[in-house]
Design a protein around this motif. Structure first.
Motif, PDB file in Angstrom:
ATOM      1  N   CYS A 161       0.947  -1.176  -0.045  1.00  0.00           N
ATOM      2  CA  CYS A 161      -0.070  -0.016   0.156  1.00  0.00           C
ATOM      3  C   CYS A 161       0.738   1.193   0.123  1.00  0.00           C
ATOM      4  CB  CYS A 161      -0.963   0.021   1.173  1.00  0.00           C
ATOM      5  SG  CYS A 161      -2.287  -1.197   0.914  1.00  0.00           S
ATOM      6  N   TRP A 162       1.914   1.362   0.801  1.00  0.00           N
ATOM      7  CA  TRP A 162       2.809   2.358   1.068  1.00  0.00           C
ATOM      8  C   TRP A 162       3.536   2.585  -0.659  1.00  0.00           C
ATOM      9  CZ3 TRP A 162       2.600   6.620   3.483  1.00  0.00           C
ATOM     10  CH2 TRP A 162       2.105   6.539   4.918  1.00  0.00           C
ATOM     11  N   MET A 163       3.956   1.573  -1.060  1.00  0.00           N
ATOM     12  CA  MET A 163       4.272   1.645  -2.573  1.00  0.00           C
ATOM     13  C   MET A 163       3.326   2.315  -3.559  1.00  0.00           C
ATOM     14  SD  MET A 163       6.582  -1.855  -2.744  1.00  0.00           S
ATOM     15  CE  MET A 163       7.752  -2.303  -1.804  1.00  0.00           C
ATOM     16  N   ALA A 164       2.254   1.826  -3.406  1.00  0.00           N
ATOM     17  CA  ALA A 164       1.019   2.371  -4.097  1.00  0.00           C
ATOM     18  C   ALA A 164       0.947   3.902  -3.938  1.00  0.00           C
ATOM     19  CB  ALA A 164      -0.263   1.695  -3.822  1.00  0.00           C
ATOM     20  N   VAL A 165       0.846   4.327  -2.624  1.00  0.00           N
ATOM     21  CA  VAL A 165       1.018   5.554  -2.186  1.00  0.00           C
ATOM     22  C   VAL A 165       1.984   6.461  -2.897  1.00  0.00           C
ATOM     23  CG1 VAL A 165       1.356   7.397  -0.486  1.00  0.00           C
ATOM     24  CG2 VAL A 165      -0.328   5.411   0.033  1.00  0.00           C
ATOM     25  N   GLU A 166       3.293   5.892  -3.036  1.00  0.00           N
ATOM     26  CA  GLU A 166       4.509   6.514  -3.809  1.00  0.00           C
ATOM     27  C   GLU A 166       4.085   6.678  -5.177  1.00  0.00           C
ATOM     28  OE1 GLU A 166       7.522   7.693  -2.784  1.00  0.00           O
ATOM     29  OE2 GLU A 166       7.861   6.630  -0.867  1.00  0.00           O
TER      30      GLU A 166
ATOM     31  N   TRP B 196      16.625   2.456 -10.645  1.00  0.00           N
ATOM     32  CA  TRP B 196      16.727   1.361  -9.610  1.00  0.00           C
ATOM     33  C   TRP B 196      15.722   1.681  -8.242  1.00  0.00           C
ATOM     34  CZ3 TRP B 196      17.049  -3.687  -9.177  1.00  0.00           C
ATOM     35  CH2 TRP B 196      17.229  -4.217  -7.840  1.00  0.00           C
ATOM     36  N   GLY B 197      15.997   2.953  -8.003  1.00  0.00           N
ATOM     37  CA  GLY B 197      15.446   3.660  -6.823  1.00  0.00           C
ATOM     38  C   GLY B 197      13.833   3.688  -7.116  1.00  0.00           C
ATOM     39  N   LEU B 198      13.499   4.004  -8.548  1.00  0.00           N
ATOM     40  CA  LEU B 198      12.188   4.179  -8.475  1.00  0.00           C
ATOM     41  C   LEU B 198      11.564   2.840  -8.518  1.00  0.00           C
ATOM     42  CD1 LEU B 198      11.876   6.798 -11.389  1.00  0.00           C
ATOM     43  CD2 LEU B 198      11.114   7.181  -9.033  1.00  0.00           C
ATOM     44  N   SER B 199      12.098   1.910  -9.157  1.00  0.00           N
ATOM     45  CA  SER B 199      11.602   0.335  -9.154  1.00  0.00           C
ATOM     46  C   SER B 199      11.326  -0.170  -7.785  1.00  0.00           C
ATOM     47  CB  SER B 199      12.727  -0.440  -9.826  1.00  0.00           C
ATOM     48  OG  SER B 199      12.743  -0.038 -11.383  1.00  0.00           O
ATOM     49  N   CYS B 200      12.342   0.097  -6.828  1.00  0.00           N
ATOM     50  CA  CYS B 200      12.167  -0.162  -5.400  1.00  0.00           C
ATOM     51  C   CYS B 200      11.059   0.550  -4.995  1.00  0.00           C
ATOM     52  CB  CYS B 200      13.411   0.074  -4.682  1.00  0.00           C
ATOM     53  SG  CYS B 200      14.665  -1.014  -4.784  1.00  0.00           S
ATOM     54  N   LEU B 201      10.555   1.880  -5.178  1.00  0.00           N
ATOM     55  CA  LEU B 201       9.776   2.557  -4.515  1.00  0.00           C
ATOM     56  C   LEU B 201       8.379   2.239  -5.005  1.00  0.00           C
ATOM     57  CD1 LEU B 201      11.129   6.325  -4.532  1.00  0.00           C
ATOM     58  CD2 LEU B 201      10.777   4.697  -2.489  1.00  0.00           C
TER      59      LEU B 201
ATOM     60  N   THR C 177       0.407  -1.089 -12.179  1.00  0.00           N
ATOM     61  CA  THR C 177       0.651   0.621 -12.013  1.00  0.00           C
ATOM     62  C   THR C 177       1.857   1.223 -11.721  1.00  0.00           C
ATOM     63  OG1 THR C 177       0.234   0.249  -9.615  1.00  0.00           O
ATOM     64  CG2 THR C 177      -1.789   0.639 -11.031  1.00  0.00           C
ATOM     65  N   GLY C 178       2.848   0.266 -11.138  1.00  0.00           N
ATOM     66  CA  GLY C 178       4.180   0.831 -10.988  1.00  0.00           C
ATOM     67  C   GLY C 178       4.944   0.762 -12.181  1.00  0.00           C
ATOM     68  N   LEU C 179       4.704  -0.141 -13.112  1.00  0.00           N
ATOM     69  CA  LEU C 179       5.662  -0.250 -14.449  1.00  0.00           C
ATOM     70  C   LEU C 179       4.907   1.053 -15.290  1.00  0.00           C
ATOM     71  CD1 LEU C 179       5.498  -3.983 -15.312  1.00  0.00           C
ATOM     72  CD2 LEU C 179       7.569  -2.735 -14.595  1.00  0.00           C
ATOM     73  N   VAL C 180       3.728   1.156 -15.174  1.00  0.00           N
ATOM     74  CA  VAL C 180       3.058   2.446 -15.901  1.00  0.00           C
ATOM     75  C   VAL C 180       3.808   3.729 -15.400  1.00  0.00           C
ATOM     76  CG1 VAL C 180       1.196   3.520 -16.422  1.00  0.00           C
ATOM     77  CG2 VAL C 180       1.080   0.993 -16.755  1.00  0.00           C
ATOM     78  N   MET C 181       3.619   3.924 -14.135  1.00  0.00           N
ATOM     79  CA  MET C 181       4.179   5.092 -13.564  1.00  0.00           C
ATOM     80  C   MET C 181       5.677   5.401 -13.889  1.00  0.00           C
ATOM     81  SD  MET C 181       2.458   7.518 -12.250  1.00  0.00           S
ATOM     82  CE  MET C 181       3.365   9.042 -12.295  1.00  0.00           C
ATOM     83  N   LEU C 182       6.349   4.206 -13.655  1.00  0.00           N
ATOM     84  CA  LEU C 182       7.723   4.391 -14.056  1.00  0.00           C
ATOM     85  C   LEU C 182       8.186   4.716 -15.427  1.00  0.00           C
ATOM     86  CD1 LEU C 182      10.772   3.715 -12.673  1.00  0.00           C
ATOM     87  CD2 LEU C 182      10.457   1.270 -13.566  1.00  0.00           C
ATOM     88  N   PHE C 183       7.386   4.395 -16.451  1.00  0.00           N
ATOM     89  CA  PHE C 183       7.847   4.784 -17.657  1.00  0.00           C
ATOM     90  C   PHE C 183       7.214   6.162 -17.935  1.00  0.00           C
ATOM     91  CE2 PHE C 183       5.565   5.431 -21.806  1.00  0.00           C
ATOM     92  CZ  PHE C 183       6.767   5.268 -22.767  1.00  0.00           C
TER      93      PHE C 183
END
Length: 669
Positions: free
Chosen positions: A472-477, A593-598, A564-570
């Protein structure tokens, strides 16, 4: 008068057969003849004269006749002893007619007669018989010369004659009764219980041998303190060969009967020399337990007129078997043919498996039924290189715990300095959840071995909450970054909203699941190289309901987070890739790498643990995600150093730096 007697006979037969249907189960080898005896209203007698043999081609094995005063049972039918005598019947409640049944049980050499619902044993059992007289069929009937006799005579449910008969004659044949008995039980698995029932009815205590089983019958009274039973094995004069050793059974003291006075209860322990009598079909086992089979030995335990379950002290059954390969698991299973009579249904419920060496397994069970060992080739349920993965997890989580403490201290210090970085509260929430997630992963094995099932119910729920909270906190990021990139002139939500999303949402599914008893608890992870020495941990249990909860919560949250993380990272990388700093490869790699972790995209390796690359991907997943706290800390300090040295516009948070860069671009325009 004859019509009235016939009607009374029919009604009497119906009233008598109805309760007979609730009697104990019978073998197809047993004989049962019923009818209505039309007699006078005076004194009545039951006469019997039974001798050894099985009749002859011209002489009936069993004759049942009746007249005004006497019901007679005669014949040459017994296997081991004779019985001659008479019994006075003084019951006059039925007037001039009485329903009766004659029941012959050839395996135990017993004959009973029931008249007006009263049971009279005219030939008592002398144990299980090897040769017996059975397959009785009606050939001779003699019409009554008067209105007295037997009306509505029937064998089982087949009516032989509605007319009044004076005598019914039955012919039989001598067979190997034990062999036929085993074949009958094998043809209909639901009838396997008749083996124990026959031994209980035999009236003999001690060892009982047959073609398909070996048993022991004993009695328990109120002073019963337990009993060890060992079935003798086959071998040489020096003793049984190891490969032919029989199971051993320990009966606890808590089995003693809860009955008034000196009443005793019989216990029957049965050892089946092979499992063919249980109709073990490979396709049935294969459908429910892939790559699994039942060992040859099966043990049955039952108590007379009782269904035993929930024992405070378990029954122990020790099975000897060939040494199993390391990738073969062994589980104690039981099959209650009374609750699942028509289908093979071996279950692990109520039994604990205790391996004792490579060639012996002990089953500790809290109920009585049939028991055996289920052997299964472990594949998906086993874990490759479990010892190495456990070590990597412990080291990686320890590093992440220390990293989270250091990073949390820096974020709190930054807050005291009244920094306007709006992503610090979000980073603090993620760091806190990663800290507890890593800490619980370190302690879960220790707590499982120390606290057992009660402790694991609590720890498993906390570990699940920490995992969902991290997601959930990663989703908040992700959402916060989106807000900073696209909502430039709008203030982001207050930190309390982030805390409610990060800590509140995971509490809902965990709160629902913790109310059930079959979700959280002790979990075994079996190494593929040695499945008999599992790693114990506190997590979700291994059952259908727990697996359903796992897929709905963990996999569901993870899939949503990764997508959602992959889309937002792009999206974020497409915004910053044209900046000067992006040309520096180290910084570019570090940011990605940092964004991938977040954004939780590293957890995607958990969905790739299939096929021939299962073990390598598992190692990669374990290393990357256990060190997630460390990677986030390293990225934070490097970006802080870059910002402080003014080598980049980025500040301590990607989302905050992106917002600053875009605002500066707006000011220049």
């Amino acid at each position: 008068m004859m019509w009235g007697q016939a009607m009374r006979g029919i009604l009497g037969l119906i009233c008598f057969i109805a309760p007979m249907g609730r009697m104990e189960s019978e073998s197809d080898l047993d004989f049962k003849m019923c009818g209505t005896w039309l007699h006078g209203t005076g004194h009545r007698i039951l006469k019997y004269a039974l001798t050894k043999g099985c009749g002859s081609p011209n002489i009936s094995a069993l004759n049942i006749s009746a007249n005004k005063t006497t019901l007679s049972i005669t014949g040459t039918i017994t296997a081991s002893h004779e019985s001659v005598g008479q019994i006075q019947l003084n019951d006059t409640t039925w007037g001039d007619s009485s329903p009766f049944c004659v029941l012959w049980e050839p395996l135990v050499d017993r004959l009973r007669v029931e008249v007006n619902g009263r049971n009279y044993t005219v030939l008592r059992s002398a144990g299980l018989q090897e040769r017996c007289c059975t397959d009785l069929s009606s050939k001779d009937q003699t019409s009554a010369q008067t209105s007295y006799g037997i009306v509505n005579g029937s064998m089982r449910t087949d009516v032989m004659s509605y007319k009044t008969q004076g005598t019914f004659g039955f012919y039989g044949q001598t067979i190997n009764c034990k062999k036929e008995f085993c074949e009958e039980a094998q043809e209909a698995t639901r009838k396997v219980n008749i083996i124990e029932e026959a031994m209980m009815k035999s009236g003999v205590l001690g060892i009982v041998n047959s073609a398909c089983f070996q048993g022991e019958v004993m009695e328990m009274d109120a002073d019963f303190t337990g009993r060890d039973i060992t079935f003798p094995g086959e071998g040489t004069a020096r003793g049984p060969r190891p490969s032919m050793r029989r199971p051993a059974v320990h009966l606890p003291a808590c089995l003693k009967p809860d009955r008034p006075g000196d009443m005793k209860a019989k216990v029957v322990c049965t050892f089946f020399k092979n499992n063919t009598i249980f109709k073990i079909k490979e396709k049935v086992i294969e459908r429910k337990q892939p790559n699994a089979w039942i060992l040859e030995d099966v043990v049955g335990i039952s108590v007379e007129n009782a269904i035993i379950s929930g024992l405070p002290e378990p029954v122990k059954i020790g099975f000897h078997h060939p040494a199993l390969p390391k990738n073969h698991s062994r589980k104690c299973v039981s099959w209650d043919t009374r609750t699942a009579p028509n289908e093979v249904d071996w279950k692990t419920d109520g039994c604990k498996t205790v391996p004792i060496g490579e060639d012996k397994t002990e089953c500790h069970c809290n109920h009585l039924t049939y028991f055996s060992i289920l052997v299964q080739i472990e594949q998906r349920d086993s874990q490759c290189h479990l010892e190495a993965l456990t070590f990597i997890t412990a080291v990686g989580c320890s590093v992440s715990v220390l990293s989270c403490v250091i990073l949390f201290y820096s974020l709190c210090k930054k807050r005291k300095n009244k920094s306007k970085d709006q992503s610090s509260p979000i980073h603090r929430g993620l760091v806190v959840t990663l800290f507890f997630l890593s800490l619980l992963f370190i302690l879960t094995g220790v707590l499982a071995n120390v606290g057992g099932e009660p402790m694991c119910r609590v720890v498993g729920a906390l570990l699940h909450y920490a995992l969902l909270s991290s997601f959930c906190w990663m989703a908040v990021e992700i959402f916060h970054t989106f807000w900073m990139v696209y909502m430039i002139f709008s203030s982001p939500p207050k930190p309390v909203i982030w805390y409610m999303l990060g800590f509140g949402i995971p509490a809902l599914p965990v709160g629902i699941l913790v109310s059930r008893d079959d979700i959280y608890g002790l979990r075994e992870v079996r190494p593929s190289g040695d499945v008999d020495n599992p790693y114990m941990m506190c997590w979700m249990k291994d059952n259908s309901n727990a697996w359903l909860a796992h897929y709905l919560t963990n996999v569901g949250f993870l899939f949503l987070l990764i997508s959602t993380g992959l889309v937002m990272l792009f999206v974020v990388l497409s915004k910053i890739r044209k900046r000067d700093e992006w040309q520096k490869r180290k910084l570019a790699f570090l940011s990605m790498w940092g964004l991938s972790c977040l954004y939780g995209t590293t957890w995607a390796f958990g969905l790739l643990e299939i096929g021939p690359y299962y073990c390598p991907v598992t190692f990669l997943f374990c290393i990357i995600n256990t060190l997630q706290g460390f990677f986030i800390m390293v990225r934070y300090y490097i970006l802080e150093r870059i910002r402080n040295s003014k080598e980049s516009i980025l500040d301590g948070s990607t989302s905050g730096s992106t917002r600053q860069h875009m605002l500066q671009a707006q000011e220049r325009n």
